[in-house]
Design a protein around this motif. Structure first.
Motif, PDB file in Angstrom:
ATOM      1  N   SER A   1      -9.149  41.618  11.135  1.00 50.87           N
ATOM      2  CA  SER A   1      -7.876  42.072  10.568  1.00 50.87           C
ATOM      3  C   SER A   1      -7.936  41.921   9.053  1.00 50.87           C
ATOM      4  O   SER A   1      -8.841  41.284   8.498  1.00 50.87           O
ATOM      5  N   ARG A   2      -6.941  42.515   8.364  1.00 52.12           N
ATOM      6  CA  ARG A   2      -6.907  42.377   6.902  1.00 52.12           C
ATOM      7  C   ARG A   2      -6.736  40.903   6.514  1.00 52.12           C
ATOM      8  O   ARG A   2      -7.340  40.435   5.547  1.00 52.12           O
ATOM      9  N   LYS A   3      -5.949  40.150   7.288  1.00 54.38           N
ATOM     10  CA  LYS A   3      -5.761  38.734   6.980  1.00 54.38           C
ATOM     11  C   LYS A   3      -7.084  37.975   7.068  1.00 54.38           C
ATOM     12  O   LYS A   3      -7.388  37.103   6.238  1.00 54.38           O
ATOM     13  N   GLU A   4      -7.872  38.288   8.080  1.00 48.99           N
ATOM     14  CA  GLU A   4      -9.158  37.601   8.223  1.00 48.99           C
ATOM     15  C   GLU A   4     -10.097  37.931   7.062  1.00 48.99           C
ATOM     16  O   GLU A   4     -10.832  37.068   6.581  1.00 48.99           O
ATOM     17  N   ILE A   5     -10.062  39.187   6.623  1.00 48.28           N
ATOM     18  CA  ILE A   5     -10.881  39.566   5.465  1.00 48.28           C
ATOM     19  C   ILE A   5     -10.367  38.857   4.216  1.00 48.28           C
ATOM     20  O   ILE A   5     -11.157  38.361   3.390  1.00 48.28           O
ATOM     21  N   ASP A   6      -9.037  38.788   4.064  1.00 49.81           N
ATOM     22  CA  ASP A   6      -8.470  38.075   2.916  1.00 49.81           C
ATOM     23  C   ASP A   6      -8.889  36.613   2.923  1.00 49.81           C
ATOM     24  O   ASP A   6      -9.281  36.053   1.891  1.00 49.81           O
ATOM     25  N   ASP A   7      -8.810  35.974   4.091  1.00 54.00           N
ATOM     26  CA  ASP A   7      -9.193  34.562   4.195  1.00 54.00           C
ATOM     27  C   ASP A   7     -10.675  34.364   3.874  1.00 54.00           C
ATOM     28  O   ASP A   7     -11.072  33.341   3.311  1.00 54.00           O
ATOM     29  N   LEU A   8     -11.496  35.354   4.247  1.00 54.24           N
ATOM     30  CA  LEU A   8     -12.936  35.281   3.996  1.00 54.24           C
ATOM     31  C   LEU A   8     -13.255  35.300   2.505  1.00 54.24           C
ATOM     32  O   LEU A   8     -14.109  34.548   2.027  1.00 54.24           O
TER      33      LEU A   8
ATOM     34  N   PHE B   1     -19.605  39.470   8.433  1.00 50.49           N
ATOM     35  CA  PHE B   1     -18.525  38.958   9.280  1.00 50.49           C
ATOM     36  C   PHE B   1     -18.291  39.899  10.465  1.00 50.49           C
ATOM     37  O   PHE B   1     -18.160  39.450  11.613  1.00 50.49           O
ATOM     38  N   LEU B   2     -18.243  41.202  10.187  1.00 48.75           N
ATOM     39  CA  LEU B   2     -18.018  42.169  11.264  1.00 48.75           C
ATOM     40  C   LEU B   2     -19.182  42.199  12.240  1.00 48.75           C
ATOM     41  O   LEU B   2     -18.988  42.377  13.453  1.00 48.75           O
ATOM     42  N   ARG B   3     -20.393  42.040  11.720  1.00 49.28           N
ATOM     43  CA  ARG B   3     -21.562  42.030  12.610  1.00 49.28           C
ATOM     44  C   ARG B   3     -21.505  40.814  13.536  1.00 49.28           C
ATOM     45  O   ARG B   3     -21.898  40.875  14.703  1.00 49.28           O
ATOM     46  N   GLU B   4     -20.976  39.713  13.028  1.00 49.92           N
ATOM     47  CA  GLU B   4     -20.924  38.483  13.808  1.00 49.92           C
ATOM     48  C   GLU B   4     -19.774  38.497  14.825  1.00 49.92           C
ATOM     49  O   GLU B   4     -19.940  38.066  15.971  1.00 49.92           O
ATOM     50  N   PHE B   5     -18.585  39.005  14.406  1.00 49.44           N
ATOM     51  CA  PHE B   5     -17.395  38.877  15.252  1.00 49.44           C
ATOM     52  C   PHE B   5     -16.863  40.203  15.811  1.00 49.44           C
ATOM     53  O   PHE B   5     -15.894  40.215  16.547  1.00 49.44           O
TER      54      PHE B   5
ATOM     55  N   ARG C   1     -34.612  37.540   2.735  1.00 51.22           N
ATOM     56  CA  ARG C   1     -33.286  38.067   3.020  1.00 51.22           C
ATOM     57  C   ARG C   1     -32.904  39.027   1.902  1.00 51.22           C
ATOM     58  O   ARG C   1     -33.584  39.084   0.880  1.00 51.22           O
ATOM     59  N   PRO C   2     -31.804  39.796   2.076  1.00 51.14           N
ATOM     60  CA  PRO C   2     -31.480  40.800   1.051  1.00 51.14           C
ATOM     61  C   PRO C   2     -31.354  40.234  -0.358  1.00 51.14           C
ATOM     62  O   PRO C   2     -31.650  40.935  -1.320  1.00 51.14           O
ATOM     63  N   ASP C   3     -30.912  38.983  -0.489  1.00 51.58           N
ATOM     64  CA  ASP C   3     -30.648  38.451  -1.819  1.00 51.58           C
ATOM     65  C   ASP C   3     -31.436  37.205  -2.170  1.00 51.58           C
ATOM     66  O   ASP C   3     -31.188  36.584  -3.198  1.00 51.58           O
ATOM     67  N   ARG C   4     -32.410  36.795  -1.330  1.00 54.26           N
ATOM     68  CA  ARG C   4     -33.126  35.553  -1.619  1.00 54.26           C
ATOM     69  C   ARG C   4     -34.390  35.416  -0.793  1.00 54.26           C
ATOM     70  O   ARG C   4     -34.574  36.105   0.216  1.00 54.26           O
ATOM     71  N   LEU C   5     -35.256  34.522  -1.232  1.00 49.34           N
ATOM     72  CA  LEU C   5     -36.436  34.111  -0.475  1.00 49.34           C
ATOM     73  C   LEU C   5     -36.271  32.643  -0.109  1.00 49.34           C
ATOM     74  O   LEU C   5     -35.843  31.833  -0.943  1.00 49.34           O
ATOM     75  N   ILE C   6     -36.631  32.288   1.110  1.00 51.62           N
ATOM     76  CA  ILE C   6     -36.578  30.896   1.547  1.00 51.62           C
ATOM     77  C   ILE C   6     -37.969  30.499   2.012  1.00 51.62           C
ATOM     78  O   ILE C   6     -38.521  31.121   2.925  1.00 51.62           O
ATOM     79  N   MET C   7     -38.545  29.490   1.380  1.00 51.03           N
ATOM     80  CA  MET C   7     -39.898  29.026   1.715  1.00 51.03           C
ATOM     81  C   MET C   7     -39.801  27.652   2.355  1.00 51.03           C
ATOM     82  O   MET C   7     -39.143  26.754   1.831  1.00 51.03           O
ATOM     83  N   GLU C   8     -40.489  27.489   3.481  1.00 53.37           N
ATOM     84  CA  GLU C   8     -40.426  26.234   4.227  1.00 53.37           C
ATOM     85  C   GLU C   8     -41.830  25.705   4.465  1.00 53.37           C
ATOM     86  O   GLU C   8     -42.739  26.459   4.826  1.00 53.37           O
ATOM     87  N   ASN C   9     -41.994  24.396   4.261  1.00 53.24           N
ATOM     88  CA  ASN C   9     -43.232  23.749   4.677  1.00 53.24           C
ATOM     89  C   ASN C   9     -42.902  22.426   5.357  1.00 53.24           C
ATOM     90  O   ASN C   9     -41.894  21.777   5.061  1.00 53.24           O
TER      91      ASN C   9
ATOM     92  N   TYR D   1     -19.957  40.782  -2.101  1.00 53.65           N
ATOM     93  CA  TYR D   1     -18.754  40.673  -1.287  1.00 53.65           C
ATOM     94  C   TYR D   1     -18.788  41.664  -0.126  1.00 53.65           C
ATOM     95  O   TYR D   1     -18.351  41.356   1.000  1.00 53.65           O
ATOM     96  N   GLU D   2     -19.321  42.867  -0.388  1.00 56.14           N
ATOM     97  CA  GLU D   2     -19.422  43.861   0.689  1.00 56.14           C
ATOM     98  C   GLU D   2     -20.304  43.340   1.825  1.00 56.14           C
ATOM     99  O   GLU D   2     -19.990  43.509   3.004  1.00 56.14           O
ATOM    100  N   GLU D   3     -21.414  42.699   1.443  1.00 59.42           N
ATOM    101  CA  GLU D   3     -22.317  42.178   2.464  1.00 59.42           C
ATOM    102  C   GLU D   3     -21.664  41.046   3.255  1.00 59.42           C
ATOM    103  O   GLU D   3     -21.946  40.853   4.445  1.00 59.42           O
ATOM    104  N   MET D   4     -20.778  40.277   2.599  1.00 60.56           N
ATOM    105  CA  MET D   4     -20.054  39.234   3.318  1.00 60.56           C
ATOM    106  C   MET D   4     -19.148  39.859   4.386  1.00 60.56           C
ATOM    107  O   MET D   4     -19.056  39.361   5.516  1.00 60.56           O
ATOM    108  N   ILE D   5     -18.460  40.952   4.018  1.00 61.53           N
ATOM    109  CA  ILE D   5     -17.592  41.642   4.978  1.00 61.53           C
ATOM    110  C   ILE D   5     -18.414  42.192   6.143  1.00 61.53           C
ATOM    111  O   ILE D   5     -18.073  42.008   7.316  1.00 61.53           O
TER     112      ILE D   5
END
Length: 551
Positions: free
Chosen positions: A498-505, A490-494, A318-326, A483-487
């Motif tokens: 609104s500004r309130k939703e971004i503030d709550d995030l 969120f937009l990609r998902e939903f 992922r952009p900020d991490r590696l996840i290894m599963e076995n 924080y930008e990637e979180m925003i």
């Protein structure tokens, strides 16, 4: 152990000793590392055969009379601890669990705590196996060696012989690299000069890859040609790398795992990052991912995979991490046992494979690999790895490739001598994970964290003065991308927000050192930055914005 506990232990060993698992020596200055290694091999093997958790080698006690006479053996503590590394060098990856010094009334006593050899894996010293015959040190008999090796052969999937498989099923390059790795591992041993003259069959037996010349599943996993993987059907002996984020991709890798593990690492996007310590003009340049960390983790996945579950090893980038599963639960103990307590595993899911990987210098089998992963991430000032054992029969390890909290990294740069237990607790704080009440009190007493439960954060006093608080807050700017990637996520998902939703995030994710007005301004700046970059746009009004991703 405290002195009183050591005195009680010594009394018990003297009064209830068993000759094969306890050895008393005067321990003169001239006692050689070679003799020490032989006794470690012998006592570890005998403890295994007698189903004991540990054996003891005791210096400063006369063998025949069991009288404490004291010893001057390596009175410098650093020289004494160096014995651990000397033993590792001679055995390959096995050593004593700990070395204790008892200041007995009759003289100094040194006690070596030696873990039992793991099931199915006899311990050698410079290529030779040792045991005990009553009180004598002797070569380990073939009957005892076979007894140890047979402990898991019947249940170890990797130890099973593959019918019809021959040397022709092995990859020539993998075989050459295996010889080089084996020779490098045994460079300090008496067999080093012999290795080049061995036939392939002899080498494979000595490297614990075959059984009396018969090809095993472990040999095909590590050295087999890609087309020979069909001999292991229906088991999907495979590693999968997949990329997730704005770009998506994947690739599958089969045997020989000795080579393809490095090919998996090469697929990972490993850019250079810059970290700027406080009061320094020159930045530290570090790779996003440390190659040794990633390969150690990947090799652990290969070694501990439950192949009978018909699953593959998965590496998710992922952009900020590696996840290894076995597949297969964490086999013995918990990850923190290995990080903080020097836990030595007594059992393995795939002992035959693990022994072969140890001989090829891919892993160690003392549990130090996990410790090394944490140590190297700490030295790089990165967040520590996270183990997720929430799903039964699956182990997930996350390796972070981005700073989560700049204050945490600054702290590690400034206070390099912090105990690991403190570093682990601070790592949980930066990830907003709970810590114990004892840890909270301890970290607050040392002025390492601030805030109120459950909202703690790395202390601004790391900057060493309240007047420098503004500079501490500015270091949080390193996290803007996070924080930008979180925003954006969120937009990609939903679809919109609104500004309130971004503030709550974001409100609870921002530094507790910021007041509500500063947090609101920070979020506004993040939105403006994304708009200027052309990543989002406002379809509402200035008073009631509705943010969407740009098409």
């Amino acid at each position: 152990m405290h002195q009183a506990e050591l005195a009680t232990l010594l009394d018990q060993l003297i009064s209830n000793w068993e000759s094969e698992v306890v050895e008393f020596k005067r321990g003169k200055d001239a006692f050689s590392s070679s003799e020490l290694g032989k006794y470690v091999s012998a006592l570890a093997n005998e403890a295994n055969l007698r189903v004991r958790e540990r054996a003891w080698l005791v210096f400063g006690v006369e063998d025949e009379t069991r009288v404490v006479v004291g010893t001057s053996y390596k009175e410098n503590p650093a020289h004494l601890q160096a014995d651990k590394m000397q033993i590792i060098n001679g055995t390959g990856s096995f050593t004593v669990r700990d070395i204790y010094v008892l200041n007995h009334k009759d003289g100094r006593v040194v006690l070596f705590e030696i873990p039992a050899a793991p099931r199915g894996m006899a311990i050698n010293w410079n290529g030779h196996y040792y045991g005990r015959a009553n009180e004598s040190l002797v070569p380990l008999g073939l009957d005892k060696l076979d007894e140890i090796r047979a402990q898991t052969l019947a249940t170890d999937w990797t130890a099973q012989v593959v019918e019809g498989a021959t040397l022709a099923d092995l990859d020539p390059q993998a075989l050459r690299v295996a010889r080089e790795r084996f020779a490098a591992k045994h460079a300090n041993r008496s067999i080093a000069d012999e290795i080049a003259g061995w036939s392939d069959a002899t080498f494979l037996n000595r490297a614990k890859l075959t059984q009396d010349g018969a090809m095993t599943r472990a040999a095909l996993l590590l050295l087999g040609k890609s087309e020979s993987a069909s001999r292991l059907n229906p088991h999907p002996v495979e590693m999968t790398w997949k990329l997730e984020g704005e770009e998506r991709a994947y690739e599958h890798f089969g045997p020989p795992f000795l080579l393809t593990s490095s090919q998996v690492f090469a697929r990972i996007r490993n850019v250079q990052l810059r970290l700027l310590p406080e009061n320094e003009l020159l930045a530290h340049e570090v790779a996003k991912y440390d190659q040794k960390v990633v390969l150690e983790a990947l090799h652990n996945c290969i070694a501990h995979q439950d192949y009978a579950r018909l699953a593959r090893v998965i590496v998710t980038e992922r952009p900020d991490r590696l996840i290894m599963e076995n597949e297969g639960g964490f086999f013995e103990g918990q990850p923190e046992d290995y990080v903080l307590h020097d836990h030595v595993p007594r059992r393995y899911r795939n002992p035959f494979l693990i022994q072969a990987m140890t001989e090829l210098n891919m892993i160690d089998h003392m549990g130090y690999g996990i410790q090394d992963i944490y140590r190297r991430q700490r030295q790089r000032f990165f967040p520590l790895p996270d183990y997720d054992l929430s799903e039964p029969n699956v182990v997930r390890l996350t390796i972070h490739g981005r700073i989560v909290d700049a204050a945490y990294s600054q702290l590690l740069m400034q206070q390099t001598g912090l105990p690991l237990v403190d570093v682990l607790a601070l790592d949980r704080v930066q990830k907003q994970l709970p810590i114990t009440d004892d840890a909270i009190r301890h970290l607050k007493q040392k002025h390492l964290i601030e805030g109120r439960k459950p909202n703690f954060f790395i202390s601004a006093s790391v900057a060493n003065a309240t007047s420098q608080k503004a500079r501490y807050i500015r270091t949080r700017a390193f996290d803007d991308h996070h924080y930008e990637e979180m925003i954006v996520g969120f937009l990609r998902e939903f679809g919109q927000a609104s500004r309130k939703e971004i503030d709550d995030l974001l409100r609870n994710k921002l530094s507790e050192a910021l007041n509500d007005s500063q947090k609101k301004s920070k979020i506004g700046n993040l939105l403006s930055g994304l708009r200027i970059k052309g990543r989002i746009h406002n379809i509402g009004s200035k008073a009631a914005p509705e943010w969407r991703l740009m098409d």
